[in-house]
Motif scaffolding. Structure first.
Motif, PDB file in Angstrom:
ATOM      1  N   ILE A 218       0.752  -1.291   0.070  1.00  0.00           N
ATOM      2  CA  ILE A 218      -0.148   0.079  -0.075  1.00  0.00           C
ATOM      3  C   ILE A 218       0.769   1.303  -0.137  1.00  0.00           C
ATOM      4  O   ILE A 218       1.673   1.592   0.729  1.00  0.00           O
ATOM      5  CB  ILE A 218      -0.871   0.050   1.420  1.00  0.00           C
ATOM      6  CG1 ILE A 218      -1.782  -1.198   1.334  1.00  0.00           C
ATOM      7  CG2 ILE A 218      -1.756   1.170   1.348  1.00  0.00           C
ATOM      8  CD1 ILE A 218      -2.632  -1.472   2.427  1.00  0.00           C
ATOM      9  N   SER A 219       0.505   2.089  -1.006  1.00  0.00           N
ATOM     10  CA  SER A 219       1.434   3.418  -1.229  1.00  0.00           C
ATOM     11  C   SER A 219       0.933   4.199   0.095  1.00  0.00           C
ATOM     12  O   SER A 219      -0.387   4.664   0.040  1.00  0.00           O
ATOM     13  CB  SER A 219       1.114   3.928  -2.375  1.00  0.00           C
ATOM     14  OG  SER A 219       1.694   5.392  -2.277  1.00  0.00           O
ATOM     15  N   PRO A 220       1.472   4.750   0.862  1.00  0.00           N
ATOM     16  CA  PRO A 220       1.014   5.825   2.046  1.00  0.00           C
ATOM     17  C   PRO A 220       0.477   6.908   1.387  1.00  0.00           C
ATOM     18  O   PRO A 220      -0.299   7.810   2.172  1.00  0.00           O
ATOM     19  CB  PRO A 220       2.205   5.982   2.772  1.00  0.00           C
ATOM     20  CG  PRO A 220       3.354   5.019   2.395  1.00  0.00           C
ATOM     21  CD  PRO A 220       2.929   4.589   1.100  1.00  0.00           C
ATOM     22  N   SER A 221       0.826   7.342   0.037  1.00  0.00           N
ATOM     23  CA  SER A 221       0.380   8.686  -0.326  1.00  0.00           C
ATOM     24  C   SER A 221      -0.914   8.402  -0.975  1.00  0.00           C
ATOM     25  O   SER A 221      -2.020   9.116  -1.408  1.00  0.00           O
ATOM     26  CB  SER A 221       1.106   9.083  -1.664  1.00  0.00           C
ATOM     27  OG  SER A 221       1.273   7.971  -2.662  1.00  0.00           O
TER      28      SER A 221
ATOM     29  N   GLY B   1      -9.676   5.512   0.844  1.00  0.00           N
ATOM     30  CA  GLY B   1     -10.714   4.457   0.163  1.00  0.00           C
ATOM     31  C   GLY B   1      -9.838   3.464  -0.578  1.00  0.00           C
ATOM     32  O   GLY B   1     -10.160   2.264  -0.474  1.00  0.00           O
ATOM     33  N   SER B   2      -8.738   3.627  -1.015  1.00  0.00           N
ATOM     34  CA  SER B   2      -7.892   2.754  -1.865  1.00  0.00           C
ATOM     35  C   SER B   2      -7.144   2.070  -0.856  1.00  0.00           C
ATOM     36  O   SER B   2      -7.126   0.561  -1.283  1.00  0.00           O
ATOM     37  CB  SER B   2      -6.888   3.693  -2.754  1.00  0.00           C
ATOM     38  OG  SER B   2      -7.469   4.376  -3.677  1.00  0.00           O
TER      39      SER B   2
ATOM     40  N   ALA C 227      -7.503  -2.071  -1.106  1.00  0.00           N
ATOM     41  CA  ALA C 227      -6.421  -2.876  -1.198  1.00  0.00           C
ATOM     42  C   ALA C 227      -6.188  -4.076  -0.066  1.00  0.00           C
ATOM     43  O   ALA C 227      -5.961  -5.298  -0.399  1.00  0.00           O
ATOM     44  CB  ALA C 227      -4.951  -2.200  -1.164  1.00  0.00           C
ATOM     45  N   PHE C 228      -6.495  -3.566   1.143  1.00  0.00           N
ATOM     46  CA  PHE C 228      -6.619  -4.634   2.464  1.00  0.00           C
ATOM     47  C   PHE C 228      -7.590  -5.581   2.111  1.00  0.00           C
ATOM     48  O   PHE C 228      -7.553  -6.949   2.418  1.00  0.00           O
ATOM     49  CB  PHE C 228      -6.562  -3.951   3.639  1.00  0.00           C
ATOM     50  CG  PHE C 228      -6.606  -4.636   4.856  1.00  0.00           C
ATOM     51  CD1 PHE C 228      -5.536  -5.307   5.128  1.00  0.00           C
ATOM     52  CD2 PHE C 228      -7.972  -4.920   5.513  1.00  0.00           C
ATOM     53  CE1 PHE C 228      -5.790  -6.330   6.541  1.00  0.00           C
ATOM     54  CE2 PHE C 228      -7.830  -5.698   6.840  1.00  0.00           C
ATOM     55  CZ  PHE C 228      -6.810  -6.549   7.072  1.00  0.00           C
TER      56      PHE C 228
END
Length: 360
Positions: free
Chosen positions: A223-226, A230-231, A235-236
């Protein structure tokens, strides 16, 4: 000592089982008995038992209905069915409902001893998993001070392991709750969800170490911290679904203990010539019976399943970069490399060589 309940309308059989020394030999103590399923259900509600040996044919409530009532109430008691040689249909139904194993009348002491030995191993793993899940979840929750109870992660792990569709709903609700708690801090949210996911994969490998044969690490979760909240939640949740689907695809959930034991054998022995007949000998079952039950429960043939896990192992060996295609073919018991290559391409859509080149 593990506590055993004997349920049979035949007093002589109950007496014979209670006096059998193989219970104590395998760390079981007979602490209860019942003459039918109704009485047995009352005893299970009033006391704790680790295993129940239940006659399939009894008045009032028979063995099949007994298992149904147990599972309906959420009780995962290890149940062994006692049946006659003519009760094949009932025995098969009991296995599909989650019975651990079965014994045929008249009960052979040697077969009883082997069954109790396997049941003890099963119960030991069950206790280990429960302890590990509780300790790991407690440590994670305390170290990160997560806004959910210690039990939440253990509950999610249980849903994943049972290949329950509820795992996706549960994981999404959990991720949303965390997102609200951290009030838009996507960096903290991404780190915590990644750590939680890795922990779930470790828990799975701890309970099923033989998955290491397939070099199981779980689907990737990066997961990108940026990314927006919602994304990150999506993803999780997607990774949890993939993990649960993997368990279902490998048929290693605890819903059907016999199927799980069979699949565990195949995965452990994926290299070389893997056959149903050898598995049947090791598990002390009739091979035709195993093939029928496997097909009915999973909807997949044994041959297709063995091919599937061999292709999983083949991909691991190929991506290691240590083996040529013909060597992987030989390791997995395929004498014809062209045939192996064709199977691999049918499974993945590309050849072993293309897979190796793509990984560079």
């Amino acid at each position: 000592m593990y506590r055993a309940l004997i349920v049979d309308d035949d007093r002589a059989i109950r007496y014979e089982l209670k006096k059998s020394p193989v219970f104590g030999k395998n760390k079981f103590l007979v602490t209860g008995e019942a003459s039918d399923g109704k009485e047995a259900l009352e005893k299970v509600r009033a006391e704790e038992y680790d295993i129940a040996l239940v006659d399939v044919r009894m008045p009032r409530i028979d063995g099949i209905q007994f298992i149904r009532e147990l599972r309906h109430s959420g009780n995962d008691l290890c149940v062994v069915i006692i049946s006659g040689s003519g009760d094949y249909a009932f025995t098969r139904q009991a296995i599909r409902l989650g019975a651990f194993d079965y014994l045929l009348k008249p009960i052979n002491p040697g077969e009883l001893n082997e069954l109790l030995y396997n049941a003890r191993l099963f119960l030991e793993k069950k206790v280990e998993h429960r302890t590990l899940a509780e300790n790991t979840s407690r440590q994670l929750a305390e170290s990160l001070k997560l806004p959910y109870s210690v039990q939440d992660e253990a509950d999610l792990f249980h849903l994943i392991k049972e290949n329950s569709g509820k795992s996706v709903i549960f994981s999404e609700a959990l991720a949303v709750r965390l997102a609200n708690f951290y009030e838009g801090d996507t960096f903290k949210l991404s780190i915590i969800l990644e750590n939680s996911y890795k922990n779930l994969c470790r828990m799975l490998l701890s309970e099923m170490p033989w998955l290491g044969t397939l070099q199981f690490k779980g689907p990737e979760l990066s997961i990108s911290p940026s990314a927006d909240t919602g994304s990150i939640v999506a993803a999780f949740t997607c990774s949890i679904k993939e993990l649960s689907d993997f368990i279902g695809n490998m048929h290693i959930s605890g819903t059907y203990p016999l199927i799980k034991l069979l699949c565990e054998y195949f995965i452990k022995n994926v290299e070389g010539r893997t056959t149903l007949e050898e598995a049947a000998k090791v598990l002390n079952y009739n091979s035709k019976y195993l093939g029928k039950v496997f097909k009915e429960v999973t909807g997949e043939s044994i041959v297709n399943y063995i091919t599937k896990i061999k292709m999983e192992r083949a991909r691991c060996l190929i991506l290691s970069g240590k083996y040529k295609t013909y060597e992987v073919s030989e390791i997995l018991g395929y004498k014809n490399t062209d045939y192996f290559t064709r199977l691999f391409k049918e499974h993945y859509g590309h050849t072993p060589l293309e897979t190796k080149r793509a990984s560079r």
